[in-house]
Design an enzyme around this catalytic site. Structure first.
Site, PDB file in Angstrom:
ATOM      1  N   GLU A   1     -43.537  -2.090 -49.116  1.00 52.69           N
ATOM      2  CA  GLU A   1     -44.567  -1.154 -48.599  1.00 52.69           C
ATOM      3  C   GLU A   1     -45.955  -1.759 -48.704  1.00 52.69           C
ATOM      4  O   GLU A   1     -46.943  -1.045 -48.941  1.00 52.69           O
ATOM      5  CB  GLU A   1     -44.529   0.189 -49.335  1.00 52.69           C
TER       6      GLU A   1
HETATM    7  C1  LIG Z   1     -35.815  -5.400 -51.212  1.00 49.59           C
HETATM    8  C2  LIG Z   1     -36.775  -5.277 -50.092  1.00 49.59           C
HETATM    9  C3  LIG Z   1     -36.731  -4.143 -49.290  1.00 49.59           C
HETATM   10  C4  LIG Z   1     -37.606  -4.037 -48.207  1.00 49.59           C
HETATM   11  N1  LIG Z   1     -37.505  -2.946 -47.355  1.00 49.59           N
HETATM   12  C5  LIG Z   1     -38.173  -2.983 -46.177  1.00 49.59           C
HETATM   13  C6  LIG Z   1     -37.915  -1.986 -45.165  1.00 49.59           C
HETATM   14  O1  LIG Z   1     -37.134  -1.059 -45.350  1.00 49.59           O
HETATM   15  N2  LIG Z   1     -38.558  -2.109 -43.979  1.00 49.59           N
HETATM   16  C7  LIG Z   1     -39.417  -3.127 -43.725  1.00 49.59           C
HETATM   17  O2  LIG Z   1     -39.933  -3.187 -42.619  1.00 49.59           O
HETATM   18  N3  LIG Z   1     -39.707  -4.058 -44.658  1.00 49.59           N
HETATM   19  C8  LIG Z   1     -39.098  -4.020 -45.868  1.00 49.59           C
HETATM   20  N4  LIG Z   1     -39.358  -4.968 -46.819  1.00 49.59           N
HETATM   21  C9  LIG Z   1     -40.367  -5.988 -46.553  1.00 49.59           C
HETATM   22  C10 LIG Z   1     -41.616  -5.829 -47.420  1.00 49.59           C
HETATM   23  O3  LIG Z   1     -42.327  -4.691 -47.047  1.00 49.59           O
HETATM   24  C11 LIG Z   1     -42.408  -7.138 -47.298  1.00 49.59           C
HETATM   25  O4  LIG Z   1     -41.671  -8.133 -47.983  1.00 49.59           O
HETATM   26  C12 LIG Z   1     -43.810  -7.022 -47.857  1.00 49.59           C
HETATM   27  O5  LIG Z   1     -44.575  -6.145 -47.080  1.00 49.59           O
HETATM   28  C13 LIG Z   1     -44.524  -8.383 -47.908  1.00 49.59           C
HETATM   29  O6  LIG Z   1     -44.334  -9.118 -46.739  1.00 49.59           O
HETATM   30  P1  LIG Z   1     -43.826 -10.626 -46.833  1.00 49.59           P
HETATM   31  O7  LIG Z   1     -42.636 -10.648 -47.727  1.00 49.59           O
HETATM   32  O8  LIG Z   1     -43.659 -11.168 -45.468  1.00 49.59           O
HETATM   33  O9  LIG Z   1     -44.977 -11.394 -47.573  1.00 49.59           O
HETATM   34  P2  LIG Z   1     -46.293 -12.078 -46.876  1.00 49.59           P
HETATM   35  O10 LIG Z   1     -46.909 -11.109 -45.934  1.00 49.59           O
HETATM   36  O11 LIG Z   1     -45.921 -13.402 -46.327  1.00 49.59           O
HETATM   37  O12 LIG Z   1     -47.226 -12.251 -48.134  1.00 49.59           O
HETATM   38  C14 LIG Z   1     -47.097 -13.341 -49.054  1.00 49.59           C
HETATM   39  C15 LIG Z   1     -48.201 -13.251 -50.108  1.00 49.59           C
HETATM   40  O13 LIG Z   1     -49.480 -13.320 -49.472  1.00 49.59           O
HETATM   41  C16 LIG Z   1     -50.272 -12.203 -49.806  1.00 49.59           C
HETATM   42  N5  LIG Z   1     -51.033 -11.771 -48.638  1.00 49.59           N
HETATM   43  C17 LIG Z   1     -50.627 -11.719 -47.361  1.00 49.59           C
HETATM   44  N6  LIG Z   1     -51.610 -11.280 -46.560  1.00 49.59           N
HETATM   45  C18 LIG Z   1     -52.658 -11.019 -47.351  1.00 49.59           C
HETATM   46  C19 LIG Z   1     -53.981 -10.521 -47.140  1.00 49.59           C
HETATM   47  N7  LIG Z   1     -54.398 -10.192 -45.919  1.00 49.59           N
HETATM   48  N8  LIG Z   1     -54.789 -10.382 -48.207  1.00 49.59           N
HETATM   49  C20 LIG Z   1     -54.383 -10.708 -49.453  1.00 49.59           C
HETATM   50  N9  LIG Z   1     -53.155 -11.197 -49.709  1.00 49.59           N
HETATM   51  C21 LIG Z   1     -52.300 -11.337 -48.677  1.00 49.59           C
HETATM   52  C22 LIG Z   1     -49.295 -11.123 -50.245  1.00 49.59           C
HETATM   53  O14 LIG Z   1     -49.890 -10.212 -51.150  1.00 49.59           O
HETATM   54  C23 LIG Z   1     -48.186 -11.951 -50.892  1.00 49.59           C
HETATM   55  O15 LIG Z   1     -48.533 -12.191 -52.237  1.00 49.59           O
HETATM   56  C24 LIG Z   1     -38.543  -5.070 -47.948  1.00 49.59           C
HETATM   57  C25 LIG Z   1     -38.595  -6.193 -48.783  1.00 49.59           C
HETATM   58  C26 LIG Z   1     -37.725  -6.306 -49.823  1.00 49.59           C
HETATM   59  C27 LIG Z   1     -37.765  -7.562 -50.663  1.00 49.59           C
END
Ligand SMILES: Cc1cc2nc3c(=O)[nH]c(=O)nc-3n(C[C@H](O)[C@H](O)[C@H](O)COP(=O)(O)OP(=O)(O)OC[C@H]3O[C@@H](n4cnc5c(N)ncnc54)[C@H](O)[C@@H]3O)c2cc1C
Length: 600
Positions: free
Chosen positions: A441
């Site tokens: 989220e």
């Molecule tokens: C078990 C699990 C269940 C999930 N369930 C769902 C679901 O039901 N539906 C769904 O759509 N998604 C789901 N997700 C996805 C989840 O919401 C994302 O993993 C999360 O939003 C982060 O995205 P990312 O993993 O691509 O990380 P990235 O966006 O690649 O981020 C990597 C790092 O960079 C930082 N970062 C990125 N952009 C910025 C910024 N602008 N400013 C500061 N820091 C930044 C982040 O804080 C993080 O530390 C799930 C993930 C998991 C692991």
């Protein structure tokens, strides 16, 4: 086997004495929420999750979900039957609108059930939890036909829903999504793309699953302004409401992950699946935020949930395990050693945990009440104030709440020593399950940016000024009770630090936006401390008055006052340090080049 007891006494305290839900009886939906009624729901909800859902937590973690050769997914043993009982008990309908088959009670009541479920079994709770976000989006942005077709069955629990945002190359930056939606001649769209990490993406709990999917239509802007939202049901729904053909959406795999093993986190492949747009093309972002805001409060509550159950187990062990002697001399000389609860360091972790859990329960349920008042408040100003406060504090409840939930879970694991690290006692599960809430989220870093980058400045800072005004006025009230005065004085001081940090951002963020990003996390934590403090001030006032009034349950209120003092003397000491972190700006944080960071 870990223990679990539904926190019914404390929940009743928050609902009846702190929020005084009955006093809103003049508002729609609240008229039937009498104290008798809410007490009965709290007790019965507690019984249901204790007997039916909690026993499946450890076994669900060990077994996990299974994707079969034909692509179908099954949940761990017992989940299907527990979900059937959940639906038959009408537990998902508590706060849903009567128009769609719900009971129309305040959001607070539904939130209590969600919280109980997540405390007993987070992986299980996520199946109906995700559907809530989807229901909110369809309710607010769907067409009348879509509402009629999907909502009654989703509200009853006959169907569940999911949120499909994330793709392999983008999670935070959803403007980059590649899933395509091509209009068909019959008014539907053909959806093609891959979504990853989709919670409850498939399962055997319901006959149909309503996926809400973000995609881009041909020619849509490349940014988040080009996002549209679609309903893509697993089985296409016929005009008469019966289930038609299987849609072209399949589960590629179930992710192997650290925790919440009982929840199927799926890779979803859409191969020209039939979807129907929610609202207008390129206006999906607003609908997505409706889903996400509902879900963010739910995830913040998961921080409370894991802290609560871990605390219960930390306490049980501290009472049972014997090691060493009390510093003040043997507490139980007849035994070879005293229970570890005599040691101040163990007590430190327990008091930190209890103070967070009870403060956070108050904050979460107060937040749920603000959601109610946003729609149902008596005056325009009431509605505006509730909306301002909950918009400001949603990223704080999510970010600070889950950071602290994880911290408390690891502290409770620590109380178990090595027996907490090995898996047979189940303490590791609380830590593993709590960890995800800091990530999904929107990561907590992104919550912090939402707070300082969007929420602080909105409407000329109206929301944060409202929070300051509220805290200032409540701190200024005179009290003869020592604890209340102490909490008011320390809260006032911590709020002073928050005001100074806010002012520093105003003066230094424009010149260098990295100053905002560098201080965001510290500011979110500081806001969390202040928000929790407001709850502890209120709880201290209520408890002092109850004791002065000769309340029967004196130990309960005395414990509240002790926790309020613990908050005042231990939690607030961080506030000044956090303010100084904000004021340090981005200089050292951004000082090194990528090459310098790699020197080793
Ligand atoms: C078990 C699990 C269940 C999930 N369930 C769902 C679901 O039901 N539906 C769904 O759509 N998604 C789901 N997700 C996805 C989840 O919401 C994302 O993993 C999360 O939003 C982060 O995205 P990312 O993993 O691509 O990380 P990235 O966006 O690649 O981020 C990597 C790092 O960079 C930082 N970062 C990125 N952009 C910025 C910024 N602008 N400013 C500061 N820091 C930044 C982040 O804080 C993080 O530390 C799930 C993930 C998991 C692991």
């Amino acid at each position: 086997m870990p223990v679990y007891t539904a926190p019914t006494r404390d929940t009743r305290f928050v609902v009846n004495e702190l929020l005084r839900l009955e006093s809103y009886g003049n508002l729609p939906g609240f008229e039937s929420a009498s104290q008798d009624m809410t007490d009965a729901i709290i007790e019965e909800a507690g019984r249901f999750v204790t007997e039916v859902v909690a026993p499946l937590n450890l076994s669900g973690d060990k077994e996990g979900c299974t994707r079969h050769a034909d692509g179908s997914v099954t949940t761990p043993a017992g989940f299907k039957d527990a979900y059937r009982q959940y639906v038959e008990g009408g537990w998902g309908t508590l706060s849903a609108p009567e128009q769609f088959g719900g009971q129309g009670l305040p959001h607070v009541m539904g939130f209590i059930m969600e919280c109980n479920l997540a405390t007993a079994n987070q992986a299980f709770a996520m199946y109906p939890g995700l559907a809530n976000g989807a229901i909110s989006a369809i309710r607010e942005k769907g067409s009348p036909e879509q509402r009629a077709m999907y909502l009654p069955k989703m509200v009853s629990g006959q169907w569940l829903g999911t949120m499909n945002l994330t793709e392999p190359h983008c999670g935070t930056d959803l403007g980059m999504i590649r899933t395509r939606a091509v209009p068909a001649t019959d008014g539907s769209y053909a959806i093609t793309g891959t979504k990853i990490f989709i919670s409850a993406g498939d399962h055997d709990l319901t006959e149909n699953i309503v996926h809400l999917v973000l995609a881009k239509t041909p020619g849509a802007p490349e940014s988040s302004k080009g996002i549209s939202l679609f309903i893509v049901p697993k089985f296409i729904v016929n005009a008469d409401g019966s289930l038609g053909e299987r849609n072209a959406v399949t589960v590629g795999s179930i992710e192997e992950k650290m925790g919440i093993h009982g929840n199927a986190t799926c890779v979803m492949n859409y191969d020209g699946a039939k979807g129907w747009i929610v609202g207008e093309e390129n206006k999906g972002l607003a609908a997505m935020f409706i889903m996400m805001n509902a879900a963010r409060l739910g995830v913040g509550m998961q921080g409370l949930a894991q802290a609560e159950v871990a605390y219960q187990n930390g306490l049980a062990y501290a009472l049972d395990r014997r090691q060493g002697r009390a510093l003040t001399g043997p507490a139980e000389p007849q035994e070879r050693a005293d229970p570890i609860i005599v040691h101040p360091d163990v007590r430190r972790m327990l008091m930190d945990g209890k103070t967070f859990v009870e403060g956070m329960r108050a904050l979460c349920l107060w937040g749920a009440l603000q959601v109610d008042l946003t729609h149902k408040g008596a005056t325009e100003d009431d509605r505006q104030e509730a909306d301002d406060l909950i918009s400001l504090l949603t990223p704080v409840i999510k970010g600070y709440g889950t950071d602290m939930g994880y911290k408390v879970a690891t502290d409770m694991q620590q109380i178990w020593g090595g027996h907490g690290y090995i898996t047979e006692n189940g303490m590791d599960q609380f830590v593993r399950d709590a960890r995800i809430a800091m990530i999904y989220e929107g990561t907590n870093g992104v919550q912090a940016m939402d707070l300082v980058g969007r929420k602080l400045a909105q409407n000329g800072g109206r929301a944060v000024q409202r929070l300051f005004a509220l805290v200032d006025s409540e701190c200024a009230e005179e009290s003869a009770d020592e604890t209340v005065s102490l909490v008011a004085e320390r809260l006032s001081r911590a709020t002073g630090d928050m005001k100074a940090a806010t002012m520093w951002f105003m003066q230094n963020a424009m010149a260098n936006p990295n100053n905002l990003g560098a201080g965001a996390y510290a500011y979110m934590t500081l806001t969390g401390i202040v928000s929790l403090g407001l709850m502890w001030l209120r709880m201290a006032k209520v408890s002092a008055a109850a004791i002065a009034g000769g309340a029967e349950d004196k130990p309960f209120y005395e414990a509240k006052l002790a926790c309020a003092r613990h908050w005042a003397t231990r939690y607030t000491t961080e506030a000044g340090a956090l303010r100084r972190q904000v004021e340090a700006g981005s200089e050292t944080i951004m000082a090194l080049s990528a090459e310098q960071l790699a020197i080793n």
